[in-house]
Design a protein around this motif. Structure first.
Motif, PDB file in Angstrom:
ATOM      1  N   GLU A  96       0.857  -1.187   0.000  1.00 57.76           N
ATOM      2  CA  GLU A  96       0.000   0.000   0.000  1.00 57.76           C
ATOM      3  C   GLU A  96       0.887   1.229   0.000  1.00 57.76           C
ATOM      4  O   GLU A  96       1.911   1.266   0.677  1.00 57.76           O
ATOM      5  N   ILE A  97       0.468   2.250  -0.738  1.00 58.96           N
ATOM      6  CA  ILE A  97       1.234   3.484  -0.876  1.00 58.96           C
ATOM      7  C   ILE A  97       0.361   4.658  -0.455  1.00 58.96           C
ATOM      8  O   ILE A  97      -0.788   4.761  -0.872  1.00 58.96           O
ATOM      9  N   ARG A  98       0.937   5.543   0.363  1.00 58.54           N
ATOM     10  CA  ARG A  98       0.256   6.774   0.770  1.00 58.54           C
ATOM     11  C   ARG A  98       1.262   7.921   0.649  1.00 58.54           C
ATOM     12  O   ARG A  98       2.465   7.724   0.853  1.00 58.54           O
ATOM     13  N   LEU A  99       0.755   9.095   0.376  1.00 59.37           N
ATOM     14  CA  LEU A  99       1.616  10.262   0.219  1.00 59.37           C
ATOM     15  C   LEU A  99       1.639  11.105   1.479  1.00 59.37           C
ATOM     16  O   LEU A  99       0.605  11.298   2.126  1.00 59.37           O
ATOM     17  N   GLY A 100       2.836  11.602   1.802  1.00 62.43           N
ATOM     18  CA  GLY A 100       3.021  12.522   2.915  1.00 62.43           C
ATOM     19  C   GLY A 100       3.397  13.890   2.382  1.00 62.43           C
ATOM     20  O   GLY A 100       3.290  14.165   1.184  1.00 62.43           O
ATOM     21  N   LYS A 101       3.882  14.733   3.266  1.00 65.94           N
ATOM     22  CA  LYS A 101       4.249  16.103   2.888  1.00 65.94           C
ATOM     23  C   LYS A 101       5.424  16.109   1.900  1.00 65.94           C
ATOM     24  O   LYS A 101       5.323  16.678   0.819  1.00 65.94           O
ATOM     25  N   ARG A 102       6.529  15.501   2.298  1.00 68.20           N
ATOM     26  CA  ARG A 102       7.695  15.323   1.415  1.00 68.20           C
ATOM     27  C   ARG A 102       8.162  13.872   1.487  1.00 68.20           C
ATOM     28  O   ARG A 102       9.349  13.591   1.367  1.00 68.20           O
ATOM     29  N   GLU A 103       7.186  12.986   1.687  1.00 73.66           N
ATOM     30  CA  GLU A 103       7.495  11.571   1.851  1.00 73.66           C
ATOM     31  C   GLU A 103       6.485  10.729   1.094  1.00 73.66           C
ATOM     32  O   GLU A 103       5.374  11.166   0.815  1.00 73.66           O
ATOM     33  N   ILE A 104       6.897   9.514   0.801  1.00 77.47           N
ATOM     34  CA  ILE A 104       6.005   8.486   0.289  1.00 77.47           C
ATOM     35  C   ILE A 104       6.068   7.355   1.314  1.00 77.47           C
ATOM     36  O   ILE A 104       7.157   6.872   1.628  1.00 77.47           O
ATOM     37  N   TYR A 105       4.930   6.969   1.845  1.00 80.43           N
ATOM     38  CA  TYR A 105       4.869   5.867   2.807  1.00 80.43           C
ATOM     39  C   TYR A 105       4.467   4.593   2.062  1.00 80.43           C
ATOM     40  O   TYR A 105       3.539   4.620   1.245  1.00 80.43           O
ATOM     41  N   VAL A 106       5.152   3.499   2.359  1.00 84.26           N
ATOM     42  CA  VAL A 106       4.824   2.223   1.730  1.00 84.26           C
ATOM     43  C   VAL A 106       4.733   1.156   2.816  1.00 84.26           C
ATOM     44  O   VAL A 106       5.639   1.025   3.639  1.00 84.26           O
ATOM     45  N   ARG A 107       3.626   0.420   2.784  1.00 83.78           N
ATOM     46  CA  ARG A 107       3.461  -0.725   3.692  1.00 83.78           C
ATOM     47  C   ARG A 107       3.679  -1.993   2.881  1.00 83.78           C
ATOM     48  O   ARG A 107       3.034  -2.225   1.869  1.00 83.78           O
ATOM     49  N   TYR A 108       4.628  -2.791   3.335  1.00 86.55           N
ATOM     50  CA  TYR A 108       4.977  -4.059   2.684  1.00 86.55           C
ATOM     51  C   TYR A 108       4.457  -5.202   3.549  1.00 86.55           C
ATOM     52  O   TYR A 108       5.159  -5.689   4.430  1.00 86.55           O
ATOM     53  N   ASP A 109       3.235  -5.635   3.306  1.00 80.96           N
ATOM     54  CA  ASP A 109       2.652  -6.710   4.112  1.00 80.96           C
ATOM     55  C   ASP A 109       3.471  -7.996   4.045  1.00 80.96           C
ATOM     56  O   ASP A 109       3.583  -8.712   5.030  1.00 80.96           O
ATOM     57  N   ASP A 110       4.014  -8.291   2.860  1.00 81.27           N
ATOM     58  CA  ASP A 110       4.789  -9.520   2.679  1.00 81.27           C
ATOM     59  C   ASP A 110       6.290  -9.294   2.825  1.00 81.27           C
ATOM     60  O   ASP A 110       7.085 -10.164   2.485  1.00 81.27           O
ATOM     61  N   GLY A 111       6.699  -8.122   3.293  1.00 80.13           N
ATOM     62  CA  GLY A 111       8.110  -7.788   3.450  1.00 80.13           C
ATOM     63  C   GLY A 111       8.695  -7.178   2.186  1.00 80.13           C
ATOM     64  O   GLY A 111       8.171  -7.357   1.089  1.00 80.13           O
ATOM     65  N   MET A 112       9.769  -6.449   2.349  1.00 82.43           N
ATOM     66  CA  MET A 112      10.414  -5.765   1.227  1.00 82.43           C
ATOM     67  C   MET A 112      11.229  -6.704   0.356  1.00 82.43           C
ATOM     68  O   MET A 112      11.362  -6.475  -0.841  1.00 82.43           O
ATOM     69  N   ALA A 113      11.798  -7.728   0.937  1.00 82.15           N
ATOM     70  CA  ALA A 113      12.738  -8.587   0.216  1.00 82.15           C
ATOM     71  C   ALA A 113      12.125  -9.215  -1.024  1.00 82.15           C
ATOM     72  O   ALA A 113      12.798  -9.338  -2.052  1.00 82.15           O
ATOM     73  N   SER A 114      10.864  -9.597  -0.961  1.00 82.91           N
ATOM     74  CA  SER A 114      10.236 -10.264  -2.103  1.00 82.91           C
ATOM     75  C   SER A 114       9.447  -9.304  -2.988  1.00 82.91           C
ATOM     76  O   SER A 114       8.937  -9.701  -4.033  1.00 82.91           O
ATOM     77  N   SER A 115       9.358  -8.044  -2.605  1.00 80.17           N
ATOM     78  CA  SER A 115       8.566  -7.077  -3.361  1.00 80.17           C
ATOM     79  C   SER A 115       9.259  -6.682  -4.661  1.00 80.17           C
ATOM     80  O   SER A 115      10.472  -6.496  -4.714  1.00 80.17           O
ATOM     81  N   LYS A 116       8.466  -6.518  -5.693  1.00 82.38           N
ATOM     82  CA  LYS A 116       8.958  -6.038  -6.996  1.00 82.38           C
ATOM     83  C   LYS A 116       8.443  -4.628  -7.277  1.00 82.38           C
ATOM     84  O   LYS A 116       8.568  -4.128  -8.385  1.00 82.38           O
ATOM     85  N   LEU A 117       7.863  -3.993  -6.261  1.00 81.02           N
ATOM     86  CA  LEU A 117       7.271  -2.668  -6.399  1.00 81.02           C
ATOM     87  C   LEU A 117       8.290  -1.655  -6.917  1.00 81.02           C
ATOM     88  O   LEU A 117       9.417  -1.590  -6.433  1.00 81.02           O
ATOM     89  N   VAL A 118       7.864  -0.873  -7.912  1.00 81.01           N
ATOM     90  CA  VAL A 118       8.677   0.215  -8.450  1.00 81.01           C
ATOM     91  C   VAL A 118       7.848   1.490  -8.358  1.00 81.01           C
ATOM     92  O   VAL A 118       6.732   1.550  -8.883  1.00 81.01           O
ATOM     93  N   ILE A 119       8.388   2.481  -7.684  1.00 83.38           N
ATOM     94  CA  ILE A 119       7.728   3.779  -7.552  1.00 83.38           C
ATOM     95  C   ILE A 119       8.651   4.806  -8.207  1.00 83.38           C
ATOM     96  O   ILE A 119       9.626   5.244  -7.595  1.00 83.38           O
ATOM     97  N   PRO A 120       8.367   5.196  -9.461  1.00 84.34           N
ATOM     98  CA  PRO A 120       9.259   6.134 -10.149  1.00 84.34           C
ATOM     99  C   PRO A 120       9.545   7.413  -9.364  1.00 84.34           C
ATOM    100  O   PRO A 120      10.672   7.910  -9.382  1.00 84.34           O
ATOM    101  N   ALA A 121       8.557   7.940  -8.661  1.00 83.87           N
ATOM    102  CA  ALA A 121       8.749   9.177  -7.900  1.00 83.87           C
ATOM    103  C   ALA A 121       9.746   9.022  -6.753  1.00 83.87           C
ATOM    104  O   ALA A 121      10.280  10.000  -6.248  1.00 83.87           O
TER     105      ALA A 121
END
Length: 170
Positions: free
Chosen positions: A123-148
């Protein structure tokens, strides 16, 4: 004096950008920063300075470019801003090691979420000067790409909390 946190991008992660934290501390002290403390070996440093944020960033980036022979991105936050990043965490019930705040120099683009690729359970949410990402299955196996997030640097919420605590104590 303002308490700051500087977050270096791509330092001591995955074998790139080797920078001993003792060297980072010395660089900061050479710039006239006071009460300098580093936290873990991924390029986190807290200190106080009379300089404004942009001057702190410019000074550190110049020193790091000289040291590394290439540009090293630095995100800077005041102690109050880091506390606000922690307080604004949109995933307070998630484990701190499964939530990342990606720090940027400016507000994330409005199309940040829409332009993300390979998103599954994250899940991705925007902050003031941040992008918050919740990795339910952990970061190691994630293929998520956020160009910003390409020019930013991420820290998990546990690290954000520790840095906020360290900066508040200065």
């Amino acid at each position: 004096m303002t308490a700051y946190i500087a977050l270096l991008r791509a330092v001591n992660v995955g074998g790139t950008g080797k920078l001993p934290m003792a060297e980072l501390k010395a660089m900061c002290e050479d710039e006239g920063f006071l009460s300098v403390k580093t936290y873990i070996a991924s390029g986190n440093v807290v200190f106080t300075s009379k300089l404004k944020e942009k001057a702190v960033k410019a000074a550190l980036e110049a020193r790091l470019a000289e040291y590394a022979g290439k540009p090293v991105g630095v995100m800077v936050r005041t102690a109050a801003e880091m506390a606000a990043v922690l307080a604004a965490n949109p995933f307070p019930g998630a484990p701190g090691n499964r939530v990342v705040a990606v720090f940027l120099d400016s507000a994330p683009p409005k199309d940040t979420v829409a332009s993300a690729r390979h998103q599954t359970t994250e899940e991705i949410r925007l902050g003031k000067r941040e992008i918050y990402v919740r990795y339910d299955d952990g970061m190691a196996s994630s293929k998520l790409v956020i160009p910003a997030a390409k020019t930013g640097t991420g820290r998990n919420i546990n690290t954000v909390a520790k840095l906020a605590e360290m900066a508040a104590a200065l």
